[in-house]
Design a protein around this motif. Structure first.
Motif, PDB file in Angstrom:
ATOM      1  N   PRO A  78     -44.937 -38.191   1.212  1.00  0.00           N
ATOM      2  CA  PRO A  78     -44.414 -38.979   0.092  1.00  0.00           C
ATOM      3  C   PRO A  78     -44.418 -40.491   0.302  1.00  0.00           C
ATOM      4  O   PRO A  78     -44.759 -41.239  -0.620  1.00  0.00           O
ATOM      5  N   LYS A  79     -44.072 -40.973   1.493  1.00  0.00           N
ATOM      6  CA  LYS A  79     -44.025 -42.426   1.672  1.00  0.00           C
ATOM      7  C   LYS A  79     -45.404 -43.056   1.531  1.00  0.00           C
ATOM      8  O   LYS A  79     -45.530 -44.189   1.075  1.00  0.00           O
ATOM      9  N   TYR A 111     -47.771 -41.930  -0.579  1.00  0.00           N
ATOM     10  CA  TYR A 111     -47.980 -41.973  -2.032  1.00  0.00           C
ATOM     11  C   TYR A 111     -47.208 -43.125  -2.660  1.00  0.00           C
ATOM     12  O   TYR A 111     -47.721 -43.824  -3.535  1.00  0.00           O
ATOM     13  N   ILE A 112     -45.975 -43.318  -2.222  1.00  0.00           N
ATOM     14  CA  ILE A 112     -45.133 -44.367  -2.797  1.00  0.00           C
ATOM     15  C   ILE A 112     -45.708 -45.746  -2.517  1.00  0.00           C
ATOM     16  O   ILE A 112     -45.817 -46.585  -3.418  1.00  0.00           O
TER      17      ILE A 112
END
Length: 84
Positions: free
Chosen positions: A58-59, A61-62
């Motif tokens: 996720p990090k 993608y963010i």
């Protein structure tokens, strides 16, 4: 790893000397260098580092979405905003 962590904990001090050689060795080094560039308004440099990265966690993608958002807003490019 120690040099990488020192850069992070010192708020980016010596980031341009320490992080670039570590980008292909320590996965977090690329993300931390992108964050350094973003904090210093060097969005194009951040984009060049992240544009070909295949996100897994996720990090990643963010951070990639943030870079695309900034590029899209600065250059009024709807494609980057769509990607973000």
């Amino acid at each position: 790893m120690l040099r990488h962590n020192l850069v992070v904990f010192r708020g980016g001090e010596n980031a341009l000397q320490v992080l670039p050689p570590l980008v292909d060795i320590i996965p977090e080094a690329r993300l931390n260098l992108v964050i350094y560039y973003l904090k210093n308004d060097e969005v194009n440099e951040a984009y060049n580092l992240i544009k070909d990265m295949d996100c897994v966690i996720p990090k990643e993608y963010i951070i990639k979405a943030v870079v695309h958002t900034l590029i899209g807003q600065q250059n009024e490019q709807k494609e980057h905003l769509r990607i973000a």
